[in-house]
Design an enzyme around this catalytic site. Structure first.
Site, short mmCIF file in Angstrom:
data_model
loop_
_atom_site.label_atom_id
_atom_site.label_comp_id
_atom_site.label_asym_id
_atom_site.label_seq_id
_atom_site.Cartn_x
_atom_site.Cartn_y
_atom_site.Cartn_z
N HIS A 48 35.92 29.33 -27.23
CA HIS A 48 36.25 30.49 -26.39
C HIS A 48 37.77 30.61 -26.22
O HIS A 48 38.33 31.69 -26.32
CB HIS A 48 35.65 30.34 -24.98
CG HIS A 48 34.15 30.30 -24.92
ND1 HIS A 48 33.45 29.26 -24.36
CD2 HIS A 48 33.21 31.19 -25.34
CE1 HIS A 48 32.15 29.50 -24.42
NE2 HIS A 48 31.97 30.66 -25.02
N LYS A 59 19.67 31.82 -20.64
CA LYS A 59 19.71 30.37 -20.86
C LYS A 59 19.63 29.61 -19.53
O LYS A 59 20.10 30.08 -18.51
CB LYS A 59 21.01 30.00 -21.57
CG LYS A 59 21.23 30.75 -22.85
CD LYS A 59 22.70 30.65 -23.28
CE LYS A 59 23.06 31.73 -24.28
NZ LYS A 59 24.51 31.87 -24.47
N ARG A 87 31.47 33.33 -35.01
CA ARG A 87 31.64 31.99 -35.57
C ARG A 87 31.30 31.96 -37.04
O ARG A 87 32.11 31.64 -37.89
CB ARG A 87 30.74 30.98 -34.84
CG ARG A 87 31.28 30.63 -33.49
CD ARG A 87 30.24 30.01 -32.64
NE ARG A 87 29.38 31.03 -32.09
CZ ARG A 87 28.78 30.96 -30.93
NH1 ARG A 87 28.89 29.87 -30.22
NH2 ARG A 87 28.04 31.93 -30.48
N SER A 126 28.61 26.64 -26.55
CA SER A 126 28.36 25.98 -25.25
C SER A 126 27.04 25.23 -25.29
O SER A 126 26.91 24.16 -24.67
CB SER A 126 28.32 27.01 -24.13
OG SER A 126 29.54 27.66 -24.01
P1 ADP Z 1 27.76 30.45 -26.45
O1 ADP Z 1 26.79 29.98 -25.41
O2 ADP Z 1 27.14 31.10 -27.67
O3 ADP Z 1 28.85 29.48 -26.79
P2 ADP Z 1 28.86 32.64 -24.80
O4 ADP Z 1 27.76 33.53 -24.31
O5 ADP Z 1 29.65 31.99 -23.76
O6 ADP Z 1 28.48 31.62 -25.84
O7 ADP Z 1 29.78 33.47 -25.79
C1 ADP Z 1 30.67 34.48 -25.47
C2 ADP Z 1 31.31 34.96 -26.75
O8 ADP Z 1 32.11 33.93 -27.28
C3 ADP Z 1 30.35 35.35 -27.88
O9 ADP Z 1 30.90 36.46 -28.57
C4 ADP Z 1 30.33 34.15 -28.77
O10 ADP Z 1 30.05 34.51 -30.10
C5 ADP Z 1 31.79 33.71 -28.64
N1 ADP Z 1 31.97 32.31 -28.96
C6 ADP Z 1 31.42 31.23 -28.39
N2 ADP Z 1 31.81 30.09 -28.98
C7 ADP Z 1 32.67 30.47 -29.97
C8 ADP Z 1 33.40 29.78 -30.98
N3 ADP Z 1 33.32 28.45 -31.11
N4 ADP Z 1 34.15 30.50 -31.82
C9 ADP Z 1 34.19 31.84 -31.72
N5 ADP Z 1 33.53 32.57 -30.82
C10 ADP Z 1 32.77 31.90 -29.95
#
Ligand code: ADP
Length: 163
Positions: free
Chosen positions: A19, A43, A92, A130
């Protein structure tokens, strides 16, 4: 000139280096970013929304272009309320694409002014999520390469309080 502002919505449960990488890249393009924690994600959460907001604030305290908020309900309603139209998301791997396309298309159907922009993280974070962090934490693994130190500390504290 009008300021370029984007909303970065997500669960951030917890914030990871992935993030932060996206926020860092987007900060160079946008004048301001609103990082917004989605209150009712499907989740099963590890951290409460206020805990997630505190960790984001700590992680982003040196980035003057970022503000942290949370929102409930439809993203498009939140955007309308804030008079904003740009959504920032991270991609990703190709596997993210289908879901992200669907959400972006639906948001545009609901609110035609919405534009979703996608940023690619550094290769080393391309497989970081996450939920991976939560899984590793669940089994007592080392998350220090995946999240900032104070997040790792919070994870350890949550684990201790659940034993
Ligand atoms: P997650 O639980 O999938 O990590 P979130 O709901 O917090 O994610 O994700 C918010 C946004 O951040 C989404 O667009 C997700 O694709 C992006 N995101 C999460 N982790 C990464 C990463 N490692 N690289 C790029 N984008 C990410």
């Amino acid at each position: 000139m009008e300021k370029k502002v984007a909303v970065y919505p997500g669960s951030f449960d917890p914030v990871t280096f992935g993030h932060l990488d996206i926020i860092d890249r987007a900060s160079k393009i946008f004048d301001h970013l609103v990082v917004s924690v989605f209150v009712h994600s499907a989740k099963k959460p590890l951290f409460t929304v206020p805990e997630r907001v505190i960790m984001l604030k700590q992680a982003l305290k040196n980035n003057k272009k970022v503000s942290i908020e949370c929102f409930e309900g439809l993203l498009v309603d939140y955007l309308k309320k804030k008079k904003l139209q740009v959504v920032l998301r991270g991609l990703r791997a190709i596997s993210d694409l289908e879901y992200e396309f669907q959400v972006a298309a639906i948001n545009r159907t609901l609110y035609s002014k919405v534009e979703t922009v996608f940023f690619m993280p550094s290769q080393r974070y391309a497989y970081l999520s996450s939920s991976v962090v939560r899984d590793i934490a669940h089994f007592g693994g080392d998350v220090s390469k995946l999240v900032p130190p104070f997040v790792a500390k919070q994870i350890a504290a949550v684990k201790r309080s659940k034993i």
